[in-house]
Scaffold this motif. Structure first.
Motif, PDB file in Angstrom:
ATOM      1  N   GLU A 222     102.361  40.243  25.625  1.00  0.00           N
ATOM      2  CA  GLU A 222     102.469  38.981  26.999  1.00  0.00           C
ATOM      3  C   GLU A 222     102.101  39.908  28.185  1.00  0.00           C
ATOM      4  O   GLU A 222     101.600  39.389  29.164  1.00  0.00           O
ATOM      5  N   ASN A 223     102.605  41.421  28.199  1.00  0.00           N
ATOM      6  CA  ASN A 223     102.022  42.102  29.223  1.00  0.00           C
ATOM      7  C   ASN A 223     100.561  42.221  29.228  1.00  0.00           C
ATOM      8  O   ASN A 223     100.173  42.296  30.517  1.00  0.00           O
ATOM      9  N   ALA A 224     100.052  42.494  28.227  1.00  0.00           N
ATOM     10  CA  ALA A 224      98.470  42.306  28.430  1.00  0.00           C
ATOM     11  C   ALA A 224      97.995  41.093  28.868  1.00  0.00           C
ATOM     12  O   ALA A 224      96.773  41.074  29.626  1.00  0.00           O
ATOM     13  N   TYR A 225      98.578  39.984  28.533  1.00  0.00           N
ATOM     14  CA  TYR A 225      97.945  38.794  29.197  1.00  0.00           C
ATOM     15  C   TYR A 225      98.180  38.621  30.664  1.00  0.00           C
ATOM     16  O   TYR A 225      97.240  38.203  31.190  1.00  0.00           O
ATOM     17  N   PHE A 226      99.365  39.131  31.319  1.00  0.00           N
ATOM     18  CA  PHE A 226      99.472  39.237  32.672  1.00  0.00           C
ATOM     19  C   PHE A 226      98.084  40.259  33.042  1.00  0.00           C
ATOM     20  O   PHE A 226      97.931  39.967  34.290  1.00  0.00           O
ATOM     21  N   ILE A 227      97.951  41.314  32.491  1.00  0.00           N
ATOM     22  CA  ILE A 227      97.126  42.302  33.197  1.00  0.00           C
ATOM     23  C   ILE A 227      95.748  41.405  33.188  1.00  0.00           C
ATOM     24  O   ILE A 227      95.035  41.583  34.200  1.00  0.00           O
ATOM     25  N   ILE A 242      92.797  45.271  25.989  1.00  0.00           N
ATOM     26  CA  ILE A 242      93.565  45.653  26.882  1.00  0.00           C
ATOM     27  C   ILE A 242      94.792  46.257  26.185  1.00  0.00           C
ATOM     28  O   ILE A 242      95.519  47.374  26.823  1.00  0.00           O
ATOM     29  N   ILE A 243      95.362  45.575  25.338  1.00  0.00           N
ATOM     30  CA  ILE A 243      96.517  46.445  24.450  1.00  0.00           C
ATOM     31  C   ILE A 243      96.088  47.983  24.057  1.00  0.00           C
ATOM     32  O   ILE A 243      97.052  48.837  24.223  1.00  0.00           O
ATOM     33  N   ARG A 244      94.997  48.069  23.534  1.00  0.00           N
ATOM     34  CA  ARG A 244      94.688  49.192  23.139  1.00  0.00           C
ATOM     35  C   ARG A 244      94.520  50.589  24.343  1.00  0.00           C
ATOM     36  O   ARG A 244      94.967  51.516  24.273  1.00  0.00           O
ATOM     37  N   GLU A 245      94.112  49.906  25.356  1.00  0.00           N
ATOM     38  CA  GLU A 245      93.936  50.625  26.554  1.00  0.00           C
ATOM     39  C   GLU A 245      95.271  50.986  27.013  1.00  0.00           C
ATOM     40  O   GLU A 245      95.718  52.196  27.362  1.00  0.00           O
ATOM     41  N   MET A 246      96.226  50.028  27.072  1.00  0.00           N
ATOM     42  CA  MET A 246      97.866  50.283  27.618  1.00  0.00           C
ATOM     43  C   MET A 246      98.228  51.546  26.734  1.00  0.00           C
ATOM     44  O   MET A 246      98.732  52.279  27.198  1.00  0.00           O
ATOM     45  N   PHE A 247      98.073  51.343  25.354  1.00  0.00           N
ATOM     46  CA  PHE A 247      98.813  52.250  24.523  1.00  0.00           C
ATOM     47  C   PHE A 247      98.139  53.623  24.514  1.00  0.00           C
ATOM     48  O   PHE A 247      98.782  54.657  24.105  1.00  0.00           O
ATOM     49  N   SER A 248      96.756  53.736  24.913  1.00  0.00           N
ATOM     50  CA  SER A 248      96.024  55.078  25.011  1.00  0.00           C
ATOM     51  C   SER A 248      96.887  55.794  26.080  1.00  0.00           C
ATOM     52  O   SER A 248      96.576  57.060  25.937  1.00  0.00           O
ATOM     53  N   VAL A 312      99.594  37.288  17.571  1.00  0.00           N
ATOM     54  CA  VAL A 312     100.060  37.467  19.037  1.00  0.00           C
ATOM     55  C   VAL A 312      99.008  37.878  19.927  1.00  0.00           C
ATOM     56  O   VAL A 312      99.185  37.595  21.053  1.00  0.00           O
ATOM     57  N   VAL A 313      97.975  38.148  19.497  1.00  0.00           N
ATOM     58  CA  VAL A 313      96.903  38.726  20.323  1.00  0.00           C
ATOM     59  C   VAL A 313      95.739  37.567  20.670  1.00  0.00           C
ATOM     60  O   VAL A 313      95.039  37.628  21.472  1.00  0.00           O
ATOM     61  N   GLU A 315      94.533  34.495  22.604  1.00  0.00           N
ATOM     62  CA  GLU A 315      94.555  34.127  24.092  1.00  0.00           C
ATOM     63  C   GLU A 315      95.083  32.788  24.104  1.00  0.00           C
ATOM     64  O   GLU A 315      95.888  32.397  24.925  1.00  0.00           O
ATOM     65  N   ASP A 316      94.635  31.793  23.155  1.00  0.00           N
ATOM     66  CA  ASP A 316      95.228  30.435  23.130  1.00  0.00           C
ATOM     67  C   ASP A 316      96.562  30.318  23.014  1.00  0.00           C
ATOM     68  O   ASP A 316      97.453  29.491  23.612  1.00  0.00           O
ATOM     69  N   TYR A 317      97.222  31.316  22.076  1.00  0.00           N
ATOM     70  CA  TYR A 317      98.773  31.150  21.964  1.00  0.00           C
ATOM     71  C   TYR A 317      99.366  31.909  23.207  1.00  0.00           C
ATOM     72  O   TYR A 317     100.574  31.031  23.480  1.00  0.00           O
ATOM     73  N   LEU A 318      99.028  32.716  23.660  1.00  0.00           N
ATOM     74  CA  LEU A 318      99.559  33.434  24.750  1.00  0.00           C
ATOM     75  C   LEU A 318      99.368  32.372  26.090  1.00  0.00           C
ATOM     76  O   LEU A 318     100.428  32.232  26.731  1.00  0.00           O
ATOM     77  N   GLU A 319      98.319  31.835  26.313  1.00  0.00           N
ATOM     78  CA  GLU A 319      98.277  30.878  27.321  1.00  0.00           C
ATOM     79  C   GLU A 319      99.423  29.640  27.244  1.00  0.00           C
ATOM     80  O   GLU A 319      99.918  29.119  28.215  1.00  0.00           O
ATOM     81  N   SER A 320      99.517  29.184  25.915  1.00  0.00           N
ATOM     82  CA  SER A 320     100.320  28.101  25.597  1.00  0.00           C
ATOM     83  C   SER A 320     101.733  28.797  25.895  1.00  0.00           C
ATOM     84  O   SER A 320     102.737  28.063  26.560  1.00  0.00           O
ATOM     85  N   ARG A 321     102.097  29.702  25.312  1.00  0.00           N
ATOM     86  CA  ARG A 321     103.605  30.310  25.554  1.00  0.00           C
ATOM     87  C   ARG A 321     103.997  30.605  26.817  1.00  0.00           C
ATOM     88  O   ARG A 321     104.931  30.107  27.416  1.00  0.00           O
ATOM     89  N   ILE A 322     103.152  31.426  27.663  1.00  0.00           N
ATOM     90  CA  ILE A 322     103.727  31.705  29.065  1.00  0.00           C
ATOM     91  C   ILE A 322     103.498  30.509  29.871  1.00  0.00           C
ATOM     92  O   ILE A 322     104.003  30.146  30.678  1.00  0.00           O
TER      93      ILE A 322
END
Length: 460
Positions: A222-227, A242-248, A312-313, A315-322
């Protein structure tokens, strides 16, 4: 007219829910000491207590359940999960745990070297703060000031105040600081995201002073989606990148996989490349959680998680959830109800300081709204405020939370827009009679994580 997208799934199985009569609801909440945690699930109509472990798994995950390898050591599901962690998160090492607090219970004693060391975070969640303190550490929150103004439309209210972070390290001495926790998204200030720029800034300061950065990664996707949606330069990037960059920019993480793992039980420690830290963590899992290749989970649990991390990664799932959460938030905004804005990733947070200003912090205004919501419509929510925050561990004085929030936490893939309308309609009715709400006081107060088991009574 804007066209609303349908959910990116169809319903294959349903579970009946029932709204018990108002007189029964009044009786039930009184019998449990006005603590919504003590209510029986069968007495709840719409359950927005938490998004932790309450989501609906996909047919693909349920198929994985049937492929559980329950070998004590070396389960194939462990290796499937390891591959998902490496592919999605990008860390070399991981250790499964039964849930997020299991991961904290293993990792924090290793990283807090001396009693009294500070653990620095944008904002600790309740169980994280408790584990820091139980291990002898002192939890410090350094989130930006904009987070506490619910009307400000800041896109990344979960950000660290980088000036305060470096200033605190200088003032207290780096030797008195154990490590830094980046909570993504930041639950206690309204499910608010942390920007990539801010995460980079935290890592730069951490490297300068030789401190490790550990993510509280419960809602990482969800954090990655907002980014992707809010931060310039990321609009065309894939969520997984985006997730992999965050955790890097971190050294490790703890995760309650019951959120963005979309499973009913599970968690983990993941470590980027520090083999020594991994080896110690792996050995400490054995007496606390279980053998390192199951860590308190069944093989079928691990397989469901291995698959959930890949779902969970999308995008259509994240768009629907949020989008569903944004819908509920907008209905409340349109009715004039004060909420944390912009709407966060997993919940709508009602600002109860403004909802019922007649109730002081030490009488728990958000808990008053929480109780009334159950009475009104059988909806269970949760207080995120002074009731949850607790007392100063040294003086025993009641701490005042900077915000008194009612959290309406939306489980993943469980409820429809009609359910959101029921919740909104109930809160709008309470809003109309908000001057009549009264606060609460304790009849029983446990010392640790009191909000889970405390009992209360209304103040007459």
């Amino acid at each position: 007219m804007a066209i609303r997208k349908a959910e990116p799934y169809k319903i294959k199985m349903v579970e009946p829910i029932k709204l018990i009569p108002r007189k029964e609801r009044d009786k039930k909440i009184k019998e449990v000491g006005y603590n919504q945690f003590a209510l029986k699930a069968e007495d709840i109509y719409i359950d927005l207590l938490t998004d932790s472990g309450t989501g609906a798994m996909s047919d693909y995950q349920w198929a994985g359940i049937m492929m559980g390898d329950e070998s004590y050591a070396g389960s194939r599901n462990y290796y499937n999960l390891e591959k998902s962690v490496q592919d999605i998160i990008g860390y070399k090492y991981f250790v499964p745990t039964h849930q997020g607090r299991g991961a904290e219970n293993v990792l924090f004693p290793i990283m807090i070297k001396e009693k009294g060391q500070y653990v620095l975070s944008n904002m600790h969640f309740d169980t994280t703060k408790a584990h820091v303190e139980l291990k002898g550490g002192r939890a410090v929150n350094l989130v930006i000031e904009e987070a506490f103004d619910t009307e400000t439309e800041h896109p990344f209210k979960g950000n660290f105040d980088l000036g305060k972070l470096e200033g605190f390290i200088k003032e207290k001495g780096v030797e008195n600081c154990a490590f830094i926790i980046v909570t993504i998204t930041c639950n206690s200030v309204g499910g608010q995201p942390v920007s990539m720029e801010n995460i980079k800034g935290v890592k730069k300061i951490a490297d300068q002073y030789g401190l490790k950065v550990i993510f509280d990664a419960a809602r990482f996707a969800e954090n990655a989606y907002f980014i992707k949606k809010r931060e310039v330069g990321y609009e065309n990037k894939q969520i997984v990148d985006i997730i992999r960059e965050m955790f890097s920019y971190g050294d490790g993480l703890t995760m309650s996989a019951k959120k963005d793992g979309i499973v009913n039980m599970g968690g983990m420690i993941a470590i980027k490349e520090d083999e020594e830290l991994y080896t110690i963590s792996r050995s400490m899992v054995v007496p606390i959680e279980g053998f390192p290749t199951y860590g308190g989970l069944t093989g079928r649990d691990m397989e469901a998680l291995a698959r959930g991390l890949r779902e969970v990664v999308e995008e259509d799932y994240l768009e629907s959830r949020i989008g569903q959460i944004e819908y509920l938030g907008q209905r409340l905004i349109d009715a004039g109800i004060p909420i944390q804005r912009p709407v966060g990733g997993h919940a709508v947070f009602v600002d109860c300081k403004k909802f019922c200003p007649q109730i002081p912090y030490n009488q728990f205004p958000a808990q008053a709204v929480c109780v009334e919501l159950y009475k009104e419509a059988g909806v269970r929510a949760v207080e995120i405020g002074s009731f949850l925050l607790g007392r100063d561990p040294e003086t025993g004085e009641q701490l005042e939370s900077p915000m008194e929030l009612l959290r309406l936490t939306i489980p993943r893939r469980v409820y429809t827009y009609n359910h959101m309308d029921v919740v909104a309609d109930a809160l709008i009715e309470i809003w109309k009679k908000r001057e009549t709400l009264k606060g609460f006081e304790f009849t029983y107060e446990p010392e640790v994580l009191r909000h889970f088991t405390a009992k209360l009574k209304p103040i007459e």
